[in-house]
Design an enzyme around this catalytic site. Sequence first.
Site, PDB file in Angstrom:
ATOM      1  N   THR A  32       0.825  -1.205   0.057  1.00 25.80           N
ATOM      2  CA  THR A  32       0.206   0.049   0.034  1.00 25.80           C
ATOM      3  C   THR A  32       0.721   1.260  -0.067  1.00 25.80           C
ATOM      4  O   THR A  32       0.514   2.293  -0.516  1.00 25.80           O
ATOM      5  CB  THR A  32      -0.844   0.049   1.446  1.00 25.80           C
ATOM      6  OG1 THR A  32      -1.798  -1.189   1.291  1.00 25.80           O
ATOM      7  CG2 THR A  32      -1.597   1.448   1.293  1.00 25.80           C
TER       8      THR A  32
ATOM      9  N   ASP B  58       0.795  -6.523  -4.547  1.00 33.17           N
ATOM     10  CA  ASP B  58       0.065  -6.434  -3.290  1.00 33.17           C
ATOM     11  C   ASP B  58       0.628  -7.821  -2.512  1.00 33.17           C
ATOM     12  O   ASP B  58       0.822  -8.917  -3.156  1.00 33.17           O
ATOM     13  CB  ASP B  58      -1.197  -6.813  -3.653  1.00 33.17           C
ATOM     14  CG  ASP B  58      -2.248  -6.521  -2.387  1.00 33.17           C
ATOM     15  OD1 ASP B  58      -2.970  -5.600  -2.333  1.00 33.17           O
ATOM     16  OD2 ASP B  58      -2.137  -7.590  -1.455  1.00 33.17           O
ATOM     17  N   SER B  59       1.146  -7.486  -1.282  1.00 29.10           N
ATOM     18  CA  SER B  59       1.917  -8.669  -0.513  1.00 29.10           C
ATOM     19  C   SER B  59       0.929  -9.823  -0.422  1.00 29.10           C
ATOM     20  O   SER B  59       1.469 -10.903  -0.018  1.00 29.10           O
ATOM     21  CB  SER B  59       2.452  -8.110   0.671  1.00 29.10           C
ATOM     22  OG  SER B  59       1.584  -7.813   1.611  1.00 29.10           O
ATOM     23  N   SER B  60      -0.312  -9.881  -0.637  1.00 28.66           N
ATOM     24  CA  SER B  60      -1.275 -11.007  -0.592  1.00 28.66           C
ATOM     25  C   SER B  60      -0.721 -12.090  -1.515  1.00 28.66           C
ATOM     26  O   SER B  60      -1.204 -13.247  -1.389  1.00 28.66           O
ATOM     27  CB  SER B  60      -2.642 -10.591  -0.621  1.00 28.66           C
ATOM     28  OG  SER B  60      -2.826  -9.635  -1.847  1.00 28.66           O
TER      29      SER B  60
ATOM     30  N   THR C 146       1.660  -4.811   4.013  1.00 26.87           N
ATOM     31  CA  THR C 146       1.286  -5.263   5.568  1.00 26.87           C
ATOM     32  C   THR C 146       0.811  -6.554   5.635  1.00 26.87           C
ATOM     33  O   THR C 146       0.985  -7.296   6.581  1.00 26.87           O
ATOM     34  CB  THR C 146       0.513  -4.384   6.193  1.00 26.87           C
ATOM     35  OG1 THR C 146      -0.853  -4.334   5.569  1.00 26.87           O
ATOM     36  CG2 THR C 146       1.278  -2.971   6.298  1.00 26.87           C
ATOM     37  N   ASP C 147       0.068  -6.967   4.507  1.00 23.85           N
ATOM     38  CA  ASP C 147      -0.625  -8.296   4.754  1.00 23.85           C
ATOM     39  C   ASP C 147       0.174  -9.574   5.281  1.00 23.85           C
ATOM     40  O   ASP C 147      -0.381 -10.377   5.770  1.00 23.85           O
ATOM     41  CB  ASP C 147      -1.555  -8.589   3.257  1.00 23.85           C
ATOM     42  CG  ASP C 147      -2.846  -7.820   3.068  1.00 23.85           C
ATOM     43  OD1 ASP C 147      -3.200  -6.857   4.060  1.00 23.85           O
ATOM     44  OD2 ASP C 147      -3.333  -7.663   2.270  1.00 23.85           O
TER      45      ASP C 147
ATOM     46  N   THR D 282      -1.321 -22.636  19.167  1.00 25.24           N
ATOM     47  CA  THR D 282      -2.576 -22.335  19.554  1.00 25.24           C
ATOM     48  C   THR D 282      -3.088 -21.311  18.847  1.00 25.24           C
ATOM     49  O   THR D 282      -2.443 -20.426  18.109  1.00 25.24           O
ATOM     50  CB  THR D 282      -2.453 -21.741  21.028  1.00 25.24           C
ATOM     51  OG1 THR D 282      -3.544 -21.230  21.362  1.00 25.24           O
ATOM     52  CG2 THR D 282      -1.451 -20.807  21.086  1.00 25.24           C
ATOM     53  N   GLN D 283      -4.500 -21.437  18.403  1.00 19.73           N
ATOM     54  CA  GLN D 283      -5.017 -20.287  17.800  1.00 19.73           C
ATOM     55  C   GLN D 283      -5.376 -18.986  18.751  1.00 19.73           C
ATOM     56  O   GLN D 283      -5.985 -17.924  17.892  1.00 19.73           O
ATOM     57  CB  GLN D 283      -6.425 -20.668  17.206  1.00 19.73           C
ATOM     58  CG  GLN D 283      -7.231 -21.488  18.079  1.00 19.73           C
ATOM     59  CD  GLN D 283      -8.492 -22.050  17.167  1.00 19.73           C
ATOM     60  OE1 GLN D 283      -9.480 -21.612  17.086  1.00 19.73           O
ATOM     61  NE2 GLN D 283      -8.222 -23.238  16.561  1.00 19.73           N
TER      62      GLN D 283
HETATM   63  N1  ASP Z   1      -2.754  -5.425   0.445  1.00 19.59           N
HETATM   64  C1  ASP Z   1      -1.782  -4.498   0.963  1.00 19.59           C
HETATM   65  C2  ASP Z   1      -0.310  -5.484   0.722  1.00 19.59           C
HETATM   66  O1  ASP Z   1      -0.133  -6.148   1.846  1.00 19.59           O
HETATM   67  C3  ASP Z   1      -1.868  -3.997   2.335  1.00 19.59           C
HETATM   68  C4  ASP Z   1      -0.757  -2.950   2.740  1.00 19.59           C
HETATM   69  O2  ASP Z   1       0.177  -3.032   2.349  1.00 19.59           O
HETATM   70  O3  ASP Z   1      -0.998  -2.387   3.685  1.00 19.59           O
HETATM   71  O4  ASP Z   1       0.154  -5.238   0.033  1.00 19.59           O
END
Ligand code: ASP
Length: 331
Positions: free
Chosen positions: A12, A53-55, A85-86, A266-267
């Site tokens: 992001t 996008d890190s997803s 961040t993902d 653990t969850q």
């Molecule tokens: N979908 C974004 C990613 O992980 C979210 C972020 O960067 O905050 O690339």
Amino acid sequence: MSRILVLYTGGTIGMDHTPEGLAPAPGLLPRLLQRFERPGLAFDVIEFEQLIDSSAVTPRQWNQIIDALVSRYPDYDGFVVIHGTDTMAYTASVLSFALQGLSKPVVLTGAQLPLVHPRSDGWANLADALEAACQPDLNEVAIAFDRLLLRGNRARKLDAERFDGFNSPNAEPLAQFAIHAHWRRERWLKPEGEWRPTRINENLKLAALMLTPGHGSALAGMALQAGGLDGAILLAYGSGNAPADPVLLSGIEAMKARGCPVLTLTQVMKGAVEVGAYAASQPLARAGAWPGGDLTPEAALGKLQVLLSGSVAGEALREAMSRALRGEMTV
Ligand code: ASP
């Protein structure tokens, strides 16, 4: 003079508005980073060819980061990895184990709002990440986010809305940034052994299977029995409890027979697996699952990924999983 290499992988922070929504904008972030130029700090920026996008991160990107870092390791005092961040906690965990013998800072950061947004949190995160990357005695992989510096393999993304998106539920922060930077050096790892970075085997098949009431345990057992996995983590309840479901237990036994590790975590967000605290923790252990203590799922997967990539197996693998290699668990 500190020389820092910034690797920009996506996320992001460097995105811009497009008709489809936010998307990575090549060239934008390196331009905006010029704002951090100051006497005493020299940095170069490498923008990855494919900003993601890190997803969408895969072991391929992890190897790209490892290769970029390793090939320039002698030329810089510290490294900043700009990442979505993902999956930042997964990448930080993998790097913490892959960069064996690290004796320079590697600091990941990103943002909840892009730098082009007037209220972006990215400026502060970048400033803190650069500052941390200039600390010559930070010998570890960390995440700088919302005024905290966290051990990378202890961190988790805990909030998708607020700026305090990350924390490390089972470990105190490595630093807090206020008017002054409060470095908690007594918590930092000491440099360990020679520099022996490893690449990731991109073909390993690891799974995280969350147990849920009802059929969830049997379904996890079926996934283990299917035979395609090289390793798995089970997200059990509380301090590592699970129903003695025969399909689940024979799935663990099947993995064990193939020499593939199964780890019980653990969850719950905070706390550890403790075999024997409850009778309900025993069946998983008896079937052959190893207790993972207070490892986060991200750290457990990263640790398995790196150790299995290095062909660590059998008793050596069990032993390595039971102790802290890079400060990732409380022993
Ligand atoms: N979908 C974004 C990613 O992980 C979210 C972020 O960067 O905050 O690339």
